[in-house]
Scaffold this active site. Structure first.
Site, mmCIF file in Angstrom:
data_model
loop_
_atom_site.group_PDB
_atom_site.id
_atom_site.type_symbol
_atom_site.label_atom_id
_atom_site.label_comp_id
_atom_site.label_asym_id
_atom_site.label_seq_id
_atom_site.Cartn_x
_atom_site.Cartn_y
_atom_site.Cartn_z
ATOM 1 C CE LYS A 51 -1.283 -0.597 4.803
ATOM 2 N NZ LYS A 51 -0.246 0.211 5.439
ATOM 3 N NE ARG B 221 8.421 0.108 8.451
ATOM 4 C CZ ARG B 221 7.120 0.183 8.263
ATOM 5 N NH1 ARG B 221 6.635 0.697 7.153
ATOM 6 N NH2 ARG B 221 6.284 -0.267 9.172
ATOM 7 N NE ARG C 189 4.556 -3.981 10.693
ATOM 8 C CZ ARG C 189 5.479 -3.978 9.722
ATOM 9 N NH1 ARG C 189 6.653 -4.514 9.937
ATOM 10 N NH2 ARG C 189 5.224 -3.434 8.564
ATOM 11 N NE ARG D 236 -1.775 0.282 11.004
ATOM 12 C CZ ARG D 236 -0.725 0.852 10.413
ATOM 13 N NH1 ARG D 236 -0.634 2.161 10.343
ATOM 14 N NH2 ARG D 236 0.229 0.118 9.895
ATOM 15 N NE ARG E 13 8.415 -2.405 4.212
ATOM 16 C CZ ARG E 13 7.156 -2.341 4.651
ATOM 17 N NH1 ARG E 13 6.198 -1.988 3.834
ATOM 18 N NH2 ARG E 13 6.867 -2.654 5.880
HETATM 19 P P1 AMP Z 1 3.211 1.774 8.934
HETATM 20 O O1 AMP Z 1 4.407 2.482 8.351
HETATM 21 O O2 AMP Z 1 1.907 2.276 8.382
HETATM 22 O O3 AMP Z 1 3.346 0.269 8.895
HETATM 23 O O4 AMP Z 1 3.180 2.187 10.502
HETATM 24 C C1 AMP Z 1 4.278 1.911 11.344
HETATM 25 C C2 AMP Z 1 3.841 1.983 12.790
HETATM 26 O O5 AMP Z 1 3.348 3.297 13.097
HETATM 27 C C3 AMP Z 1 2.719 1.052 13.201
HETATM 28 O O6 AMP Z 1 3.158 -0.275 13.436
HETATM 29 C C4 AMP Z 1 2.239 1.748 14.484
HETATM 30 O O7 AMP Z 1 3.114 1.534 15.578
HETATM 31 C C5 AMP Z 1 2.313 3.227 14.085
HETATM 32 N N1 AMP Z 1 1.035 3.660 13.468
HETATM 33 C C6 AMP Z 1 0.889 4.143 12.192
HETATM 34 N N2 AMP Z 1 -0.404 4.419 11.935
HETATM 35 C C7 AMP Z 1 -1.094 4.096 13.061
HETATM 36 C C8 AMP Z 1 -2.484 4.142 13.419
HETATM 37 N N3 AMP Z 1 -3.417 4.540 12.541
HETATM 38 N N4 AMP Z 1 -2.840 3.759 14.679
HETATM 39 C C9 AMP Z 1 -1.925 3.337 15.556
HETATM 40 N N5 AMP Z 1 -0.603 3.232 15.279
HETATM 41 C C10 AMP Z 1 -0.173 3.623 14.047
#
Ligand code: AMP
Length: 222
Positions: free
Chosen positions: A13, A157, A168, A85, A124
């Site tokens: 995404k 990451r 996750r 989310r 990645r």
């Molecule tokens: P992502 O890059 O979208 O995978 O986000 C990385 C991390 O950021 C997630 O594993 C959460 O710890 C935090 N995070 C990002 N978006 C949210 C959200 N909408 N609600 C809660 N935690 C978030």
């Protein structure tokens, strides 16, 4: 126009969000980046993220709304990646946008299996400077292993390891899947099979989006 893009970790995404933001000239709001910036100064958030856990839902909503108030006063033309989310995050954001006379025009949902997603996540690499996303197998960086856009160093990451990926996915199954089901009852989702090439997934999304956007613009004119 505002769009939400949803999908499990590793569904591609982030990559599709970059392409869509460019095509439709949208501001790309990636809440993972907001969270990673906060984590640089906040030990509690850093630990949550490194474990692959989610930040408490209401706290994250406040960070996003603060960001929108500070950085995006016009609140128009945003592509939301990583937020919402949770059902409650969606409702909070929807209320906030409605109060500003704005709306969510489309929700894109990319479907992939946990097996495929895990494989992708482990290969990645992300630019430490401009955040451009690469995949060692399907979207490889230049042989120099520097970002093709800005020359920055590429990194794995901190939450892209097997233990954090498992966590996750558990969060995804428990929270975001419910949001997908909730939204599917409320509106037509742009649902695509993510287990194809980047170009094929992008072509499917844009084809479906074009007809949805046309409908949405018609509605707005009335
Ligand atoms: P992502 O890059 O979208 O995978 O986000 C990385 C991390 O950021 C997630 O594993 C959460 O710890 C935090 N995070 C990002 N978006 C949210 C959200 N909408 N609600 C809660 N935690 C978030």
């Amino acid at each position: 126009m505002n769009i939400i893009i949803l999908g499990p970790p590793g569904s591609g995404k982030g990559t599709q969000a970059e392409l869509l933001a460019e095509k439709y000239n949208l501001f790309l709001l990636q809440t993972g980046d907001i969270a990673r910036d906060i984590a640089k100064k906040d030990e509690r958030i850093r630990k949550i993220m490194e474990a692959g856990e989610l930040i408490p839902e209401e706290e994250m909503t406040l960070y996003v709304i603060d960001f929108l108030k500070d950085e995006r006063k016009s609140l128009k033309n945003i592509l939301f990646d990583g937020f919402p989310r949770f059902v409650r995050q969606y409702d909070a954001m929807n209320n906030f946008l409605t109060m500003k006379g704005d709306d969510i025009d489309a929700v894109v949902y990319i479907d992939v299996s946990q097996k495929e997603a895990t494989k992708r996540i482990l290969s990645r690499r992300v630019c430490s400077n401009c955040k451009k996303i690469y995949n060692l197998e399907t979207n490889p960086p230049p042989p120099s292993m520097k970002c093709s856009k800005c020359g920055g160093d590429l990194r794995l990451r901190k939450d892209d390891n097997k233990a954090a990926i498992k966590v996750r996915f558990e969060f995804y199954e428990k929270n975001t899947k419910k949001l997908v089901e909730y939204l599917a009852k409320k509106r037509e989702l742009v649902k695509v099979d993510g287990e194809r090439s980047i170009d094929d997934v992008f072509a499917s999304i844009t084809k479906k989006l074009t007809s949805l956007i046309a409908k949405s613009e018609e509605k707005r004119k009335k």
